[in-house]
Motif scaffolding. Structure first.
Motif, short mmCIF file in Angstrom:
data_model
loop_
_atom_site.label_atom_id
_atom_site.label_comp_id
_atom_site.label_asym_id
_atom_site.label_seq_id
_atom_site.Cartn_x
_atom_site.Cartn_y
_atom_site.Cartn_z
N ARG A 71 0.83 -1.21 0.00
CA ARG A 71 0.00 0.00 0.00
C ARG A 71 0.86 1.25 0.00
NH1 ARG A 71 -4.39 -0.33 4.60
NH2 ARG A 71 -2.54 0.08 5.82
N SER A 91 0.86 5.29 0.94
CA SER A 91 0.13 6.25 1.76
C SER A 91 -0.02 7.57 1.01
CB SER A 91 0.82 6.49 3.10
OG SER A 91 2.07 7.10 2.91
N TYR A 148 -4.82 5.25 2.09
CA TYR A 148 -3.90 4.30 1.49
C TYR A 148 -4.46 3.84 0.15
CZ TYR A 148 -1.50 3.92 5.96
OH TYR A 148 -0.80 4.20 7.10
N THR A 150 -1.38 10.81 7.74
CA THR A 150 -1.76 10.01 6.57
C THR A 150 -3.26 10.20 6.35
OG1 THR A 150 -0.01 8.41 6.93
CG2 THR A 150 -1.91 7.68 5.63
N GLU A 157 -3.76 0.87 -2.88
CA GLU A 157 -3.08 -0.35 -3.29
C GLU A 157 -2.80 -0.22 -4.78
OE1 GLU A 157 -4.37 -4.88 -3.47
OE2 GLU A 157 -4.17 -4.11 -1.42
#
Length: 85
Positions: A5, A7, A81, A78, A83
């Motif tokens: 992932r 961020s 996320y 953050t 992918e």
């Protein structure tokens, strides 16, 4: 979730001349599970009355929104996320 992932953070979005170390999420334009392209606008954040768009750093799937709308955060937080595809 995968260890691959990526961020989406606030550090690189911070204005150089900002006196404050806090901001908030004004609006999300993409929902979890959505496919995004690199450069797509994910959300809008506010820092010292300045509106800044947070962009997707990579193409892929937005797998987790960490800070929802109206959430306050500190510099370096953050937001989400992704992918990668």
């Amino acid at each position: 979730m995968s260890g691959d992932r990526v961020s989406v953070g606030t550090e690189e979005l911070w204005p150089d001349d900002a006196d404050e170390d806090e901001g908030y999420v004004a609006n999300w334009f993409v929902r979890e599970g959505a496919t995004v392209e690199a450069g797509d606008t994910l959300c809008e954040i506010q820092i010292e009355k300045v509106s800044i768009d947070a962009m997707a750093p990579v193409a892929g799937t937005l797998v987790e929104i960490v800070l929802g709308e109206d959430a306050e955060f500190e510099r370096g937080a953050t937001l989400a996320y992704i992918e990668p595809a």
